[in-house]
Design a protein around this motif. Structure first.
Motif, mmCIF file in Angstrom:
data_model
loop_
_atom_site.group_PDB
_atom_site.id
_atom_site.type_symbol
_atom_site.label_atom_id
_atom_site.label_comp_id
_atom_site.label_asym_id
_atom_site.label_seq_id
_atom_site.Cartn_x
_atom_site.Cartn_y
_atom_site.Cartn_z
ATOM 1 N N VAL A 240 0.830 -1.210 0.000
ATOM 2 C CA VAL A 240 0.000 0.000 0.000
ATOM 3 C C VAL A 240 0.863 1.258 0.000
ATOM 4 N N THR A 241 1.941 1.248 0.786
ATOM 5 C CA THR A 241 2.769 2.449 0.952
ATOM 6 C C THR A 241 3.927 2.506 -0.035
ATOM 7 N N GLY A 242 3.975 1.570 -0.978
ATOM 8 C CA GLY A 242 5.087 1.548 -1.920
ATOM 9 C C GLY A 242 5.276 2.848 -2.667
ATOM 10 N N LEU A 243 4.183 3.466 -3.109
ATOM 11 C CA LEU A 243 4.300 4.720 -3.858
ATOM 12 C C LEU A 243 4.905 5.812 -2.981
ATOM 13 N N ARG A 244 4.409 5.907 -1.750
ATOM 14 C CA ARG A 244 4.963 6.898 -0.818
ATOM 15 C C ARG A 244 6.447 6.674 -0.577
ATOM 16 N N ASP A 245 6.823 5.401 -0.434
ATOM 17 C CA ASP A 245 8.217 5.059 -0.143
ATOM 18 C C ASP A 245 9.085 4.947 -1.385
ATOM 19 N N ASN A 246 8.486 5.172 -2.567
ATOM 20 C CA ASN A 246 9.203 5.135 -3.844
ATOM 21 C C ASN A 246 9.788 3.751 -4.131
ATOM 22 N N LYS A 247 9.012 2.700 -3.794
ATOM 23 C CA LYS A 247 9.486 1.332 -4.003
ATOM 24 C C LYS A 247 8.415 0.486 -4.675
ATOM 25 N N LEU A 248 8.819 -0.263 -5.680
ATOM 26 C CA LEU A 248 7.952 -1.284 -6.252
ATOM 27 C C LEU A 248 8.101 -2.538 -5.399
ATOM 28 N N VAL A 249 6.980 -3.036 -4.891
ATOM 29 C CA VAL A 249 7.002 -4.169 -3.974
ATOM 30 C C VAL A 249 6.398 -5.384 -4.666
ATOM 31 N N PHE A 250 7.131 -6.503 -4.622
ATOM 32 C CA PHE A 250 6.678 -7.748 -5.257
ATOM 33 C C PHE A 250 6.566 -8.831 -4.192
ATOM 34 N N GLU A 251 5.493 -9.608 -4.244
ATOM 35 C CA GLU A 251 5.290 -10.694 -3.289
ATOM 36 C C GLU A 251 4.865 -11.950 -4.047
ATOM 37 N N ASN A 252 5.786 -12.871 -4.203
ATOM 38 C CA ASN A 252 5.550 -14.126 -4.929
ATOM 39 C C ASN A 252 4.973 -13.879 -6.327
ATOM 40 N N ASP A 253 5.508 -12.889 -7.001
ATOM 41 C CA ASP A 253 5.000 -12.518 -8.331
ATOM 42 C C ASP A 253 5.702 -13.305 -9.427
ATOM 43 N N ASP A 254 4.896 -13.848 -10.350
ATOM 44 C CA ASP A 254 5.473 -14.449 -11.549
ATOM 45 C C ASP A 254 5.671 -13.347 -12.582
ATOM 46 N N LEU A 255 6.097 -13.717 -13.789
ATOM 47 C CA LEU A 255 6.399 -12.698 -14.799
ATOM 48 C C LEU A 255 5.172 -11.863 -15.151
ATOM 49 N N PRO A 256 3.983 -12.447 -15.362
ATOM 50 C CA PRO A 256 2.804 -11.608 -15.617
ATOM 51 C C PRO A 256 2.487 -10.663 -14.460
ATOM 52 N N GLY A 257 2.702 -11.138 -13.225
ATOM 53 C CA GLY A 257 2.472 -10.279 -12.076
ATOM 54 C C GLY A 257 3.439 -9.113 -12.026
ATOM 55 N N ILE A 258 4.704 -9.389 -12.329
ATOM 56 C CA ILE A 258 5.711 -8.326 -12.382
ATOM 57 C C ILE A 258 5.365 -7.332 -13.477
ATOM 58 N N ALA A 259 4.973 -7.847 -14.633
ATOM 59 C CA ALA A 259 4.612 -6.978 -15.750
ATOM 60 C C ALA A 259 3.427 -6.082 -15.399
ATOM 61 N N ALA A 260 2.416 -6.640 -14.721
ATOM 62 C CA ALA A 260 1.231 -5.865 -14.355
ATOM 63 C C ALA A 260 1.590 -4.720 -13.410
ATOM 64 N N LYS A 261 2.475 -4.983 -12.436
ATOM 65 C CA LYS A 261 2.857 -3.929 -11.502
ATOM 66 C C LYS A 261 3.694 -2.852 -12.183
ATOM 67 N N LEU A 262 4.566 -3.263 -13.105
ATOM 68 C CA LEU A 262 5.342 -2.267 -13.857
ATOM 69 C C LEU A 262 4.434 -1.420 -14.734
ATOM 70 N N GLU A 263 3.447 -2.058 -15.349
ATOM 71 C CA GLU A 263 2.533 -1.337 -16.241
ATOM 72 C C GLU A 263 1.709 -0.322 -15.457
ATOM 73 N N GLN A 264 1.247 -0.706 -14.267
ATOM 74 C CA GLN A 264 0.474 0.210 -13.443
ATOM 75 C C GLN A 264 1.356 1.333 -12.897
ATOM 76 N N TRP A 265 2.558 0.989 -12.480
ATOM 77 C CA TRP A 265 3.459 1.964 -11.856
ATOM 78 C C TRP A 265 3.867 3.053 -12.843
ATOM 79 N N TYR A 266 4.260 2.629 -14.048
ATOM 80 C CA TYR A 266 4.761 3.585 -15.046
ATOM 81 C C TYR A 266 3.707 4.009 -16.066
ATOM 82 N N ASN A 267 2.514 3.430 -15.973
ATOM 83 C CA ASN A 267 1.456 3.724 -16.952
ATOM 84 C C ASN A 267 2.004 3.561 -18.367
#
Length: 325
Positions: A240-267
């Motif tokens: 939840v606080t990753g944006l405030r802390d300037n950190k992308l946080v991954f928890e047991n993410d596979d490649l699609p999960g990593i891609a989804a978080k990168l896509e949301q983070w960087y739009n």
């Protein structure tokens, strides 16, 4: 368009069907949007007029002009776009309808970021906002300190709201409205995409069409404005606080999960190439730019990447199978 429906809409008294009619009508033309803005101002002045008979007559003239504009059907995403465009006006109008102060000239403040920068903003009430890439925050400085602190968000942000029980803090997005007293939470609210809202501390109320729910710390809601499907889930405080802390946080993410978080983070569009061996990655990467983040993921999670003008292509090393703690 029936003027009584518009009146109820301005004062936030309309039902879902009426709201859909008004937003569709607004999308039809710039003239219709001008009529709504003029209507809010004119109604206020008429209410304060000493001669009530003349006021009623003028109001009927406005009704006649409005009724000349037809309502047409439109696609759902256009409705949401129109709703977002007038959100700041509605916040101001709602306050006027309750308190009826002397006319105040709106002073809209818009703070925006690009694909290359983020901002940390302090609002007039000391509320802190971490505004993510390609996002904007708008508020009316002339009415912000009235009975309700209202802002409009397009994009992604983390809020740390200053507590004030007498003046609730409200965030209007293209699809939802979030009301709080004093808390911290994350919102991802982009056009034509599901809304994601998660709470770090305190309690918030989220409303939308066919939705009214309270969220507590480490709870997350995903709301689809097209289907109205709602999903609630648990989320870690670090996420939840990753944006405030300037950190992308991954928890047991596979490649699609990593891609989804990168896509949301960087739009930014993320493409997965090939069908590599499965990977499970847990860890965090500080955001020092997309190239630095991808470089960290390359080392930590065994990801190969290619950055193009409009997208990022991800794949895994053929021997990658990691679980980093």
């Amino acid at each position: 368009m029936n003027a009584n429906i518009l009146f109820r809409y301005i004062h936030e008294l309309s039902d879902a069907a009426e709201r859909e009619m008004v937003v569709a009508w607004l999308q039809e033309s710039e003239k219709n949007r001008d009529i709504l803005a003029a209507l809010a101002q004119r109604k206020l002045s008429l209410e304060k007029a000493a001669d009530k008979d003349n006021a009623a007559s003028d109001w009927l003239k406005i009704q006649t002009a409005i009724q000349e504009a037809p309502v047409k059907k439109m696609f759902p995403w256009k409705r949401y776009s129109a709703a977002a465009a007038i959100a700041a006006l509605l916040c101001t109008a709602a306050w006027y309808s309750t308190h009826r102060p002397a006319p105040v000239t709106p002073h809209l403040v818009k703070l925006a970021t690009t694909a290359r920068d983020k901002k940390r903003i302090t609002l007039p009430d000391s509320t802190e906002v971490w505004l993510q890439y390609n996002s904007s925050l708008t508020y009316d400085a002339a009415t912000f300190h009235n009975s309700e602190r209202c802002v409009t968000l397009q994009g992604t942000a983390f809020f740390n709201v200053t507590s004030n029980a007498a003046k609730p803090f409200r965030v209007q997005t293209p699809h939802t409205a979030i009301t709080v007293l004093g808390t911290s939470f994350h919102i991802n609210a982009r056009e034509n995409a599901p809304q994601e809202i998660a709470v770090a501390t305190g309690k918030i109320n989220v409303t939308a069409e066919q939705l009214n729910i309270n969220l507590l710390p480490e709870q997350k809601i995903t709301y689809d404005p097209v289907t109205h499907k709602t999903t609630t889930s648990h989320i870690s405080l670090h996420q939840v606080t990753g944006l405030r802390d300037n950190k992308l946080v991954f928890e047991n993410d596979d490649l699609p999960g990593i891609a989804a978080k990168l896509e949301q983070w960087y739009n930014r569009k993320i493409i997965i190439r090939g069908t590599p061996q499965r990977v499970s990655f847990t860890g965090s990467v500080e955001d020092n730019g997309i190239h630095a983040v991808l470089g960290g993921l390359s080392f930590l999670a065994g990801i190969q990447y290619q950055v193009t003008a409009d997208s990022v292509i991800l794949s895994l090393h053929s021997n990658s199978l990691r679980n980093n703690k």
